[in-house]
Design a protein around this motif. Sequence first.
Motif, PDB file in Angstrom:
ATOM      1  N   LEU A   1       5.206  -1.131   9.585  1.00  0.00           N
ATOM      2  CA  LEU A   1       4.154  -0.125   9.439  1.00  0.00           C
ATOM      3  C   LEU A   1       2.843  -0.770   9.004  1.00  0.00           C
ATOM      4  CD1 LEU A   1       3.010   2.761   9.085  1.00  0.00           C
ATOM      5  CD2 LEU A   1       4.127   2.829   6.838  1.00  0.00           C
ATOM      6  N   ALA A   2       2.907  -1.596   7.969  1.00  0.00           N
ATOM      7  CA  ALA A   2       1.691  -2.237   7.457  1.00  0.00           C
ATOM      8  C   ALA A   2       1.113  -3.217   8.473  1.00  0.00           C
ATOM      9  CB  ALA A   2       2.000  -2.955   6.142  1.00  0.00           C
ATOM     10  N   PHE A   3       1.974  -3.974   9.141  1.00  0.00           N
ATOM     11  CA  PHE A   3       1.481  -4.981  10.079  1.00  0.00           C
ATOM     12  C   PHE A   3       0.870  -4.343  11.314  1.00  0.00           C
ATOM     13  CE2 PHE A   3       1.982  -7.939  13.632  1.00  0.00           C
ATOM     14  CZ  PHE A   3       1.294  -9.027  13.136  1.00  0.00           C
ATOM     15  N   ARG A   4       1.571  -3.390  11.933  1.00  0.00           N
ATOM     16  CA  ARG A   4       1.052  -2.768  13.157  1.00  0.00           C
ATOM     17  C   ARG A   4      -0.223  -1.976  12.881  1.00  0.00           C
ATOM     18  NH1 ARG A   4       3.599  -5.607  17.045  1.00  0.00           N
ATOM     19  NH2 ARG A   4       5.843  -5.223  17.159  1.00  0.00           N
ATOM     20  N   LEU A   5      -0.221  -1.238  11.780  1.00  0.00           N
ATOM     21  CA  LEU A   5      -1.327  -0.331  11.517  1.00  0.00           C
ATOM     22  C   LEU A   5      -2.524  -1.033  10.883  1.00  0.00           C
ATOM     23  CD1 LEU A   5      -2.424   2.483  11.667  1.00  0.00           C
ATOM     24  CD2 LEU A   5      -1.068   3.115   9.678  1.00  0.00           C
TER      25      LEU A   5
ATOM     26  N   PHE B   1      -0.511  -9.386   2.519  1.00  0.00           N
ATOM     27  CA  PHE B   1      -1.473  -8.662   3.346  1.00  0.00           C
ATOM     28  C   PHE B   1      -2.880  -8.747   2.769  1.00  0.00           C
ATOM     29  CE2 PHE B   1       2.449  -6.766   4.889  1.00  0.00           C
ATOM     30  CZ  PHE B   1       2.188  -6.626   6.251  1.00  0.00           C
ATOM     31  N   VAL B   2      -2.971  -8.822   1.450  1.00  0.00           N
ATOM     32  CA  VAL B   2      -4.287  -8.932   0.813  1.00  0.00           C
ATOM     33  C   VAL B   2      -5.007 -10.199   1.281  1.00  0.00           C
ATOM     34  CG1 VAL B   2      -5.465  -9.295  -1.399  1.00  0.00           C
ATOM     35  CG2 VAL B   2      -3.667  -7.565  -1.213  1.00  0.00           C
ATOM     36  N   ALA B   3      -4.232 -11.267   1.525  1.00  0.00           N
ATOM     37  CA  ALA B   3      -4.855 -12.506   2.009  1.00  0.00           C
ATOM     38  C   ALA B   3      -5.612 -12.255   3.306  1.00  0.00           C
ATOM     39  CB  ALA B   3      -3.795 -13.585   2.204  1.00  0.00           C
ATOM     40  N   GLY B   4      -5.111 -11.322   4.144  1.00  0.00           N
ATOM     41  CA  GLY B   4      -5.823 -10.941   5.365  1.00  0.00           C
ATOM     42  C   GLY B   4      -5.875 -12.013   6.425  1.00  0.00           C
ATOM     43  N   THR B   5      -4.981 -12.998   6.358  1.00  0.00           N
ATOM     44  CA  THR B   5      -4.954 -14.096   7.328  1.00  0.00           C
ATOM     45  C   THR B   5      -3.580 -14.155   7.989  1.00  0.00           C
ATOM     46  OG1 THR B   5      -4.197 -15.665   5.639  1.00  0.00           O
ATOM     47  CG2 THR B   5      -6.581 -15.435   5.943  1.00  0.00           C
TER      48      THR B   5
ATOM     49  N   ALA C   1       1.655   2.856   0.994  1.00  0.00           N
ATOM     50  CA  ALA C   1       2.091   2.515  -0.363  1.00  0.00           C
ATOM     51  C   ALA C   1       3.327   3.320  -0.754  1.00  0.00           C
ATOM     52  CB  ALA C   1       0.958   2.772  -1.354  1.00  0.00           C
ATOM     53  N   PHE C   2       3.395   4.586  -0.355  1.00  0.00           N
ATOM     54  CA  PHE C   2       4.576   5.393  -0.678  1.00  0.00           C
ATOM     55  C   PHE C   2       5.801   4.846   0.036  1.00  0.00           C
ATOM     56  CE2 PHE C   2       7.634   8.713   0.170  1.00  0.00           C
ATOM     57  CZ  PHE C   2       7.796   9.288  -1.077  1.00  0.00           C
ATOM     58  N   LYS C   3       5.672   4.504   1.300  1.00  0.00           N
ATOM     59  CA  LYS C   3       6.821   3.990   2.049  1.00  0.00           C
ATOM     60  C   LYS C   3       7.314   2.687   1.439  1.00  0.00           C
ATOM     61  CE  LYS C   3       6.622   7.472   4.723  1.00  0.00           C
ATOM     62  NZ  LYS C   3       7.590   8.578   4.496  1.00  0.00           N
ATOM     63  N   PHE C   4       6.400   1.867   0.948  1.00  0.00           N
ATOM     64  CA  PHE C   4       6.799   0.624   0.278  1.00  0.00           C
ATOM     65  C   PHE C   4       7.355   0.898  -1.120  1.00  0.00           C
ATOM     66  CE2 PHE C   4       4.295  -2.227   3.150  1.00  0.00           C
ATOM     67  CZ  PHE C   4       5.226  -3.243   3.259  1.00  0.00           C
TER      68      PHE C   4
END
Length: 480
Positions: A257-261, A317-321, A219-222
Amino acid sequence: MTPTFTLASLAPALPEIYLAAAICVVLLVDVFAGKAAARITPTLTLITLGVGAALTLAYAQVSAPVELFSGMYIADPLGTLLKLLCFLFVAVALLYSRHYLEARELAKGEYYVLVLSAVLGIFVMISAGSLLTMYMGIELLALSLYALVATDRDSGVAAESAMKYFVLGAIASGCLLYGMSLVYGLSGTLLFSELAVSLQGEPSLGLIMGVVFVVVGIAFKFGAVPFHMWVPDVYHGAPSAVTLFVATAPKIASFALAFRLLAGGLGNIVDTWAQMLAILAVLSALLGNVIAIAQTNLKRMLAYSAIGNVGFILLGFVAGTEQGYEAALYYTITYVIMTLGSFGVILLAGRRGFEADELDDYKGLHARDPLLALMMMMLMFSTAGIPPFVGFWAKLQIFEALWASNHLALVVFAAAVSVIGVFYYLRVVKLMYFDAPNASAPPTESHPGVRLALGLNALAVLVLGLFPESLLSLCEQVLG
């Protein structure tokens, strides 16, 4: 058995290898070129980015994921696309910035070396296959950005912004590292591919704590609420050329970062982190768009706009799909294109002693410079999500992903905050076209090359809006 590396086996990692060597060359050329370095270094940096993109296209493309260095490095179609886009966006940002930096005597060799170092950090994050590699990329990018924000040594505001950014960034990096250590301790592996296998079933309390700290770092990086405090200060306090860079290319790194992690390593516990991201996304989209209304400084307005747009990326990302991740990627790319153009207008409208960063500076811009006003209008319409510009399709993709994943309340919320955002974007258009010209504003400078690039940038948001299928299908291919 020690693995053996050949030139062919290292080809997928060529962008990082080339960039690391190029940074050393640019640094040495700048040191030994003397007074001519002011002309040579910027041009050499642009050539470096162009050659890097060509080498990536020619030798580093892969049709399926490839692991290197015992799984710590991943090369895949998504990585190739993001690296090529990063080369393009950074080259455009440097082209927009060159005259600004020269006029303010900031076009020094270390600026270009730091930009290339930040790009290398972004590339490491894009292809990270483990927690360790990801953290190395994060720190390389972060340290480069801290130094870039403080580039103008004579500006106390820039120094203050850099110090705030550094202190808050250090705290966020500590949180992220602590979260990674908890995840590693409970899973017994650093590799994302093994994390995805080992973390199944109901997560333990320790793992949930680890994920909380990881999400805080992301969240900080974003720049998401409530970890957004650095965004308006850095956007406003840093030189506009630095703000242009900070606001664009690092967003690609944040997506990686968000996608890989999250989607990769922690994909099997998506319900755990999706709930956390939903809160951050709602707060970011709401507060970012509401507080932007009260701003009188254009850079601060765009800073809060960035916070609001980050909320939309996180909603993907919240959609999770897979559809949600594609929507988040599409939104990230289109947002960077629009932001490049918006800050490009700010750089072109200003000159030494006049930063053109207040909203009042754009009163009557249509009368003073019709072409520049037209480009800014197109960019503002697109960022507001008004058809037929590409920003409309970016928001629509997020809505569709949320709808398909049964997040109906978030669809209604996202539509409502989008309407709020339209107000302050259209206010800029109103000032340019319907207010009397600002008598204190100096005439805008010509710079034909920059104007041509900026015109193509503004045209891109229209063309991509009229023909959205090309970029949409590209996002589907690299994530599919």
